[in-house]
Design a protein around this motif. Structure first.
Motif, PDB file in Angstrom:
ATOM      1  N   THR A   1       0.978  -1.218   0.121  1.00  0.00           N
ATOM      2  CA  THR A   1      -0.089  -0.087  -0.071  1.00  0.00           C
ATOM      3  C   THR A   1       0.853   1.240   0.030  1.00  0.00           C
ATOM      4  O   THR A   1       1.737   1.300   0.840  1.00  0.00           O
TER       5      THR A   1
ATOM      6  N   LEU B   1       0.742   5.538  -0.253  1.00  0.00           N
ATOM      7  CA  LEU B   1      -0.023   6.653  -0.254  1.00  0.00           C
ATOM      8  C   LEU B   1       1.002   7.807  -0.529  1.00  0.00           C
ATOM      9  O   LEU B   1       2.121   7.868  -0.065  1.00  0.00           O
TER      10      LEU B   1
ATOM     11  N   VAL C   1      -3.950   6.918  -3.262  1.00  0.00           N
ATOM     12  CA  VAL C   1      -3.420   5.411  -2.609  1.00  0.00           C
ATOM     13  C   VAL C   1      -3.268   4.414  -3.926  1.00  0.00           C
ATOM     14  O   VAL C   1      -3.986   4.329  -4.741  1.00  0.00           O
TER      15      VAL C   1
ATOM     16  N   MET D   1      -2.575   0.185  -4.330  1.00  0.00           N
ATOM     17  CA  MET D   1      -2.317  -1.260  -3.728  1.00  0.00           C
ATOM     18  C   MET D   1      -2.629  -2.431  -4.621  1.00  0.00           C
ATOM     19  O   MET D   1      -3.151  -2.508  -5.808  1.00  0.00           O
TER      20      MET D   1
ATOM     21  N   GLN E   1      -0.962  -4.840   1.992  1.00  0.00           N
ATOM     22  CA  GLN E   1      -2.002  -4.389   1.921  1.00  0.00           C
ATOM     23  C   GLN E   1      -2.922  -4.023   3.081  1.00  0.00           C
ATOM     24  O   GLN E   1      -3.195  -4.992   3.844  1.00  0.00           O
ATOM     25  N   LEU E   2      -2.801  -2.875   3.304  1.00  0.00           N
ATOM     26  CA  LEU E   2      -3.603  -2.401   4.516  1.00  0.00           C
ATOM     27  C   LEU E   2      -5.134  -2.735   4.802  1.00  0.00           C
ATOM     28  O   LEU E   2      -5.885  -2.886   3.582  1.00  0.00           O
TER      29      LEU E   2
ATOM     30  N   GLU F   1      -9.223  -2.097   5.186  1.00  0.00           N
ATOM     31  CA  GLU F   1      -9.882  -0.861   4.971  1.00  0.00           C
ATOM     32  C   GLU F   1      -9.979   0.096   6.180  1.00  0.00           C
ATOM     33  O   GLU F   1      -9.798   1.216   6.006  1.00  0.00           O
TER      34      GLU F   1
ATOM     35  N   ARG G   1      -6.326   1.582   6.391  1.00  0.00           N
ATOM     36  CA  ARG G   1      -5.980   2.797   5.131  1.00  0.00           C
ATOM     37  C   ARG G   1      -6.976   3.956   5.322  1.00  0.00           C
ATOM     38  O   ARG G   1      -6.370   5.062   5.028  1.00  0.00           O
TER      39      ARG G   1
ATOM     40  N   GLU H   1      -5.464   7.691   5.760  1.00  0.00           N
ATOM     41  CA  GLU H   1      -5.877   8.937   4.720  1.00  0.00           C
ATOM     42  C   GLU H   1      -6.598   9.964   5.689  1.00  0.00           C
ATOM     43  O   GLU H   1      -6.500  11.056   5.044  1.00  0.00           O
TER      44      GLU H   1
END
Length: 228
Positions: free
Chosen positions: A85, A87, A142, A144, A202-203, A205, A208, A212
């Protein structure tokens, strides 16, 4: 957990207008500016530190001519063959502005890793996740890979649909560096980068959206998940 790189412009401590020859990382390896010959024969130059660039906060500003920074070998060392992931907080008039995981001065390569404000490409040029930033102002992007065969990307909390058929690659082309900015074709786009955060997984949800929201609050960015 699994945080591999964190670059934040507010940690640079430079005078306004100073060249950024090295961007010390909060976590991971530093980004450095080394002279490399670009498409047009120019030698790349350091970008510029601007104290009030994004929402009143600092950023590293690239002139769209010859500026370049890279975390050397990072994409192959920390992203190839893995879920990830990434960002980034950017500002640009050009949605082609972004970063890549290939050539040290921002050139592409095969397999590809292109992460732009307006698009995400992993390995194959023809398979692309298109993004639509709200405008030229500060944007949280972002990118992923799920560690199997699917990529996804988003802008300011609005995610694309998953794009499948892109299995992990073991090595990115042209050296597998993390370079900024990405040269789209032979165009070097101007823009500013305030922050880059990279995890080698992968973070979830929840994770993430938490990162964010932190970035949205920090830079005063309208974030869909918070204000819809």
């Amino acid at each position: 957990e699994n945080l591999k790189l964190w670059l934040a412009a507010d940690g640079l401590g430079l005078a306004d207008g100073a060249p950024v020859r090295q961007w010390p990382a909060q976590v991971g390896a530093d980004a450095v500016a080394r002279p490399h010959k670009a498409f047009d024969g120019r030698l790349t130059q350091p970008p510029t530190f601007v104290a009030d660039a994004l929402g009143g906060r600092p950023a590293v500003v690239f002139d769209g001519i010859d500026d370049s920074l890279a975390v050397e070998g990072f994409a192959n060392r920390c992203l190839a063959g893995k879920a990830f992931t990434l960002l980034m907080v950017t500002q640009s008039e050009n949605d082609g502005f972004g970063i890549c995981g290939n050539g040290v001065w921002g050139s592409g390569g095969t397999p590809r890793l292109y992460m732009q404000r307006g698009a995400f490409r992993y390995h194959e040029l023809g398979k692309v996740v298109n993004l639509s930033p709200a405008g030229p102002g500060p944007t949280i992007s972002v990118f992923m890979h799920d560690g199997r065969e699917t990529i996804r990307a988003g802008s300011d909390g609005v995610l694309s649909r998953p794009l499948a058929g892109l299995p992990l690659v073991t090595e990115f082309g042209s050296g597998g560096h993390l370079a900024m900015p990405f040269w789209s074709g032979n165009e070097n786009c101007a823009g500013a980068i305030a922050e880059i955060v990279v995890f080698d997984r992968q973070l979830t949800e929840t994770e993430r959206t938490g990162v964010e929201a932190f970035l949205a609050d920090k830079y005063g960015i309208r974030y869909a998940r918070r204000w819809e």
